[in-house]
Design a protein around this motif. Structure first.
Motif, PDB file in Angstrom:
ATOM      1  N   THR A  57       1.015  -1.142   0.064  1.00 32.16           N
ATOM      2  CA  THR A  57      -0.023   0.056   0.031  1.00 32.16           C
ATOM      3  C   THR A  57       0.965   1.298  -0.157  1.00 32.16           C
ATOM      4  OG1 THR A  57       0.001   0.188   2.249  1.00 32.16           O
ATOM      5  CG2 THR A  57      -1.845  -1.315   1.121  1.00 32.16           C
ATOM      6  N   LEU A  58       0.277   2.264  -0.491  1.00 31.81           N
ATOM      7  CA  LEU A  58       0.925   3.587  -0.477  1.00 31.81           C
ATOM      8  C   LEU A  58       1.087   4.015   0.858  1.00 31.81           C
ATOM      9  CD1 LEU A  58       2.141   5.930  -2.240  1.00 31.81           C
ATOM     10  CD2 LEU A  58       0.217   6.749  -2.557  1.00 31.81           C
ATOM     11  N   GLY A  59       2.143   4.409   1.299  1.00 29.41           N
ATOM     12  CA  GLY A  59       2.227   5.000   2.637  1.00 29.41           C
ATOM     13  C   GLY A  59       2.080   6.546   2.772  1.00 29.41           C
ATOM     14  N   THR A  60       2.944   6.999   3.840  1.00 28.91           N
ATOM     15  CA  THR A  60       3.041   8.670   3.740  1.00 28.91           C
ATOM     16  C   THR A  60       3.878   9.101   2.306  1.00 28.91           C
ATOM     17  OG1 THR A  60       3.297   8.545   6.170  1.00 28.91           O
ATOM     18  CG2 THR A  60       3.958  10.528   4.807  1.00 28.91           C
ATOM     19  N   VAL A  61       3.143  10.184   1.971  1.00 26.80           N
ATOM     20  CA  VAL A  61       3.602  10.874   0.450  1.00 26.80           C
ATOM     21  C   VAL A  61       4.120  12.366   1.035  1.00 26.80           C
ATOM     22  CG1 VAL A  61       3.245  11.928  -1.647  1.00 26.80           C
ATOM     23  CG2 VAL A  61       2.196   9.851  -0.873  1.00 26.80           C
ATOM     24  N   THR A  62       5.519  12.290   1.038  1.00 23.42           N
ATOM     25  CA  THR A  62       6.282  13.627   1.405  1.00 23.42           C
ATOM     26  C   THR A  62       6.640  14.454   0.017  1.00 23.42           C
ATOM     27  OG1 THR A  62       7.151  12.552   3.445  1.00 23.42           O
ATOM     28  CG2 THR A  62       7.981  14.641   2.671  1.00 23.42           C
ATOM     29  N   GLN A  63       6.675  15.772   0.089  1.00 21.73           N
ATOM     30  CA  GLN A  63       7.090  16.505  -0.948  1.00 21.73           C
ATOM     31  C   GLN A  63       8.329  17.096  -0.725  1.00 21.73           C
ATOM     32  OE1 GLN A  63       3.692  19.024  -2.138  1.00 21.73           O
ATOM     33  NE2 GLN A  63       3.272  17.553  -3.674  1.00 21.73           N
ATOM     34  N   ALA A  64       9.262  17.269  -1.660  1.00 26.80           N
ATOM     35  CA  ALA A  64      10.609  17.940  -1.420  1.00 26.80           C
ATOM     36  C   ALA A  64      11.031  18.337  -2.704  1.00 26.80           C
ATOM     37  CB  ALA A  64      11.548  16.958  -0.905  1.00 26.80           C
ATOM     38  N   SER A  65      11.548  19.784  -2.719  1.00 29.30           N
ATOM     39  CA  SER A  65      12.019  20.512  -3.945  1.00 29.30           C
ATOM     40  C   SER A  65      13.249  19.558  -4.273  1.00 29.30           C
ATOM     41  CB  SER A  65      12.213  21.765  -3.441  1.00 29.30           C
ATOM     42  OG  SER A  65      13.359  21.951  -2.885  1.00 29.30           O
ATOM     43  N   SER A  66      13.408  19.713  -5.711  1.00 26.18           N
ATOM     44  CA  SER A  66      14.704  18.962  -6.236  1.00 26.18           C
ATOM     45  C   SER A  66      15.171  19.725  -7.598  1.00 26.18           C
ATOM     46  CB  SER A  66      14.649  17.498  -6.739  1.00 26.18           C
ATOM     47  OG  SER A  66      15.455  16.934  -7.433  1.00 26.18           O
ATOM     48  N   ALA A  67      16.290  20.052  -7.505  1.00 26.88           N
ATOM     49  CA  ALA A  67      16.811  20.846  -9.046  1.00 26.88           C
ATOM     50  C   ALA A  67      16.939  19.813  -9.972  1.00 26.88           C
ATOM     51  CB  ALA A  67      18.089  21.739  -8.556  1.00 26.88           C
ATOM     52  N   SER A  68      17.073  18.411  -9.459  1.00 31.87           N
ATOM     53  CA  SER A  68      17.528  17.326 -10.658  1.00 31.87           C
ATOM     54  C   SER A  68      16.423  16.474 -11.013  1.00 31.87           C
ATOM     55  CB  SER A  68      18.788  16.851  -9.982  1.00 31.87           C
ATOM     56  OG  SER A  68      18.476  15.902  -8.943  1.00 31.87           O
ATOM     57  N   VAL A  69      15.395  16.485 -10.032  1.00 33.28           N
ATOM     58  CA  VAL A  69      13.998  15.419 -10.531  1.00 33.28           C
ATOM     59  C   VAL A  69      12.933  16.129 -11.065  1.00 33.28           C
ATOM     60  CG1 VAL A  69      12.763  13.670  -9.584  1.00 33.28           C
ATOM     61  CG2 VAL A  69      15.289  13.835  -8.787  1.00 33.28           C
ATOM     62  N   ALA A  70      12.371  15.942 -11.957  1.00 33.84           N
ATOM     63  CA  ALA A  70      11.170  16.653 -12.303  1.00 33.84           C
ATOM     64  C   ALA A  70      10.095  16.706 -11.245  1.00 33.84           C
ATOM     65  CB  ALA A  70      10.538  15.768 -13.777  1.00 33.84           C
ATOM     66  N   SER A  71       9.217  17.830 -11.365  1.00 32.78           N
ATOM     67  CA  SER A  71       8.401  17.831 -10.500  1.00 32.78           C
ATOM     68  C   SER A  71       7.162  16.691 -10.569  1.00 32.78           C
ATOM     69  CB  SER A  71       7.589  19.299 -10.674  1.00 32.78           C
ATOM     70  OG  SER A  71       6.414  19.554  -9.677  1.00 32.78           O
ATOM     71  N   GLY A  72       6.783  16.032  -9.471  1.00 30.01           N
ATOM     72  CA  GLY A  72       5.846  15.173  -9.534  1.00 30.01           C
ATOM     73  C   GLY A  72       6.229  13.654  -9.633  1.00 30.01           C
ATOM     74  N   THR A  73       7.729  13.549  -9.573  1.00 29.03           N
ATOM     75  CA  THR A  73       8.333  12.365  -9.794  1.00 29.03           C
ATOM     76  C   THR A  73       9.064  11.802  -8.352  1.00 29.03           C
ATOM     77  OG1 THR A  73       8.921  12.682 -11.992  1.00 29.03           O
ATOM     78  CG2 THR A  73      10.258  11.153 -11.016  1.00 29.03           C
TER      79      THR A  73
END
Length: 575
Positions: A57-73
């Motif tokens: 199952t999908l657990g906790t989803v945390t968002q973090a900014s990244s200069a190298s990984v596309a947004s939403g990935t």
């Protein structure tokens, strides 16, 4: 119970146990663990699908900014890929968001250095820096940025700056010859201020009108700068006139009655000029203190101080001052600090500084200045604003020099120069404001006029439609101090034409033109008030005197006119 019945019951139990055993052998067992799939690099939706398919199952989803990984990935997962976990376990993921975009800082009004520091401090870079004038932003400070302040941009983006060079330089307007009130309006209208106003007597500028400005017309200065004015108080209490006698090596000197215009010879007149031959053009400096006469027969400028009480002439120390060969004409700069002489045989212009106390002339470094053309034979020169115009009689053109008001140096470069005239230009006339210029041309003996308007800022001459004008002319020209009338010498008299100061066009000759004079009228002089006109008659050796009607332009001979002069009194100047 009988034995048979007991055996039957036991058999049933055995069979039931066997059936149960067989059923248990076919039952599925759930796996004890599952392997976490690798969802890094997937979108959140795809990662969720992969986890579900793996029995997780999908657990906790945390968002973090990244200069190298596309947004939403997905950036990472916990537990990590390939970890064995119990079925149904939750896998937490971290999903990339766009890195925070910096805002362009507000740097308007900052110095360039401070603005650049603020931009780099915001994670941006300084782009193109453009310089521009500004009446409101101080020199070296930022006028604007692009993108503008508050705009969100990607980190590292360039911010272009426009930096002030201060207020745009303002050219000093040409106010010479204007009334003090009109000059003040012109100065304030040009975003400048009126500085010190001093008065001085003038033999050439009417009372109340501007003699000179400092800085001179055309000089570029900062907006708001002060322009000092020297305003004419009119002729000195004692007014004098001087005629150079071309054939006599002398100067006829007169007292001029400012009420009647009558000329009266001074004691000792004519004044013998020892060593001279063919005295020609004469000029009095704007202060009215010194008289200068060119010696066209050979070379040299004779200089005299003028006694303000008696009009007597005294040679200036060092006079005559060296010129080129066959000097033909002379004129001063706008402020009377420099004197220029056209040398007909040498095809150049000599330039001098003038000592305001002694009248002594000192040749400028770089003098003489060559005139354009092959053997142009400069015959006359005149100043309008901060430009010097030279009549090249052999090349049918007018050459132009810009005058440096600080050093007196002459430079070329006026667009379109030299300007074409009719054949053989030999004499000029300009108005006091320097807005119109007329050239009298030999034109194979018939005589014509070329007329031009003068651009005071650039020195460019624009010919009047129909040039050369169908106006007969024999000798030299003059314009009254108010700039209303052009006086043209003919073989037996002088004609008067109204001037359109805006276009340089001439109206029809004034009624009564030409007005009778002596024999071979050669040149015309007008007193500073504009009330009286004098015509030098070359052959009859005298000077015709007239009153000028300022409204109609009509000339009326004075009682007792003409007055005697020396031999060939070709040119006269009035103090």
């Amino acid at each position: 119970m009988s034995f048979s019945r007991q055996r039957f019951a036991g058999a049933i139990l055995v069979i039931a146990a066997a059936v149960l055993a067989m059923g248990c052998g076919h039952t599925s067992h759930a796996p004890a663990t599952v392997s976490v799939p690798n969802v890094v690099g997937l979108s959140q939706a795809d990662a969720t699908s992969a986890l579900t398919a793996a029995g997780l199952t999908l657990g906790t989803v945390t968002q973090a900014s990244s200069a190298s990984v596309a947004s939403g990935t997905v950036i990472s997962e916990t537990p990590s890929a390939a970890t064995s976990v119990a079925p149904g376990s939750a896998v937490a993921i971290t999903v990339s968001t766009r890195p925070p975009q910096p805002s362009v800082p507000n740097v308007v009004g900052m110095t360039q250095a401070a603005a650049e520091t603020a931009i780099t401090g915001a994670g941006l870079t300084v782009g193109t820096v453009t310089m521009a004038s500004s009446a409101t932003v101080a020199l070296g400070s930022v006028i604007s940025s692009n993108p503008a302040a508050g705009t969100s941009v990607a980190a590292g983006s360039a911010v272009n700056l426009t930096v002030s060079t201060g207020a745009a330089p303002v050219p000093v307007p040409n106010v010479i010859g204007l009334t003090q009130a009109a000059a003040s309006s012109a100065i304030t209208g040009a975003s400048l201020t009126v500085g010190t106003v001093t008065t001085a007597s003038s033999s050439t500028v009417a009372s109340g009108n501007v003699i000179s400005s400092s800085p001179a017309a055309g000089t570029s200065v900062a907006a708001g700068s002060a322009v000092n004015l020297t305003v004419s108080s009119g002729p000195a209490a004692n007014q004098f006139a001087y005629a150079a006698n071309n054939g006599g090596g002398s100067i006829s000197a007169y007292a001029l009655n400012s009420s009647t215009g009558a000329l009266t010879a001074l004691a000792g007149s004519p004044v013998v000029v020892t060593g001279s031959n063919q005295l020609w053009r004469t000029k009095i400096d704007p202060s009215g203190k010194f008289l200068y006469v060119v010696n066209s027969g050979s070379s040299g400028i004779y200089a005299f101080s003028i006694n303000p009480g008696t009009g007597a002439l005294t040679a200036v120390a060092g006079s005559p001052f060296a010129t080129g060969n066959m000097p033909q004409a002379l004129t001063f700069d706008a402020n009377g600090a420099y004197l220029y002489v056209a040398n007909g045989a040498d095809n150049n212009v000599s330039a001098y500084s003038l000592n305001a106390s002694t009248g002594v002339l000192t040749a400028l470094t770089g003098s003489p200045y060559a005139v354009a053309g092959t053997n142009p034979v400069p015959a006359d020169l005149v100043r309008a604003g901060n430009f010097l115009y030279v009549a090249n009689s052999n090349t049918n053109a007018i050459d132009v020099f810009a005058i440096n008001s600080s050093t007196g140096a002459l430079t070329k470069g006026v667009a379109g120069a030299p300007f074409a005239t009719d054949l053989g230009p030999f004499g000029f006339a300009t108005n006091a404001a320097g807005t119109v210029l007329y050239s009298v041309n030999a034109a194979n003996g018939t005589g014509t006029l070329s007329a031009f308007t003068v651009a005071s800022a650039t020195g460019v001459l624009t010919p009047v439609a129909g040039n050369p004008l169908a106006v007969p002319a024999v000798n030299y020209l003059a314009i009254d101090p108010q700039g209303k009338y052009l006086f043209v010498t003919l073989s037996t008299g002088v004609a008067v034409y109204p001037i359109n100061a805006a276009t340089a066009a001439l109206g029809a000759a004034v009624a009564g033109s030409p007005f009778a004079t002596g024999t071979n009228p050669f040149s015309v002089a007008v007193d500073p008030s504009g009330h009286f006109v004098y015509v030098n008659n070359d052959v009859s050796a005298n000077i015709s005197e007239f009153t000028l009607d300022a409204v109609t332009g009509v000339l009326t001979p004075l009682a007792g006119s003409p007055v005697a002069a020396g031999t060939f009194p070709d040119f006269m100047v009035i103090d």
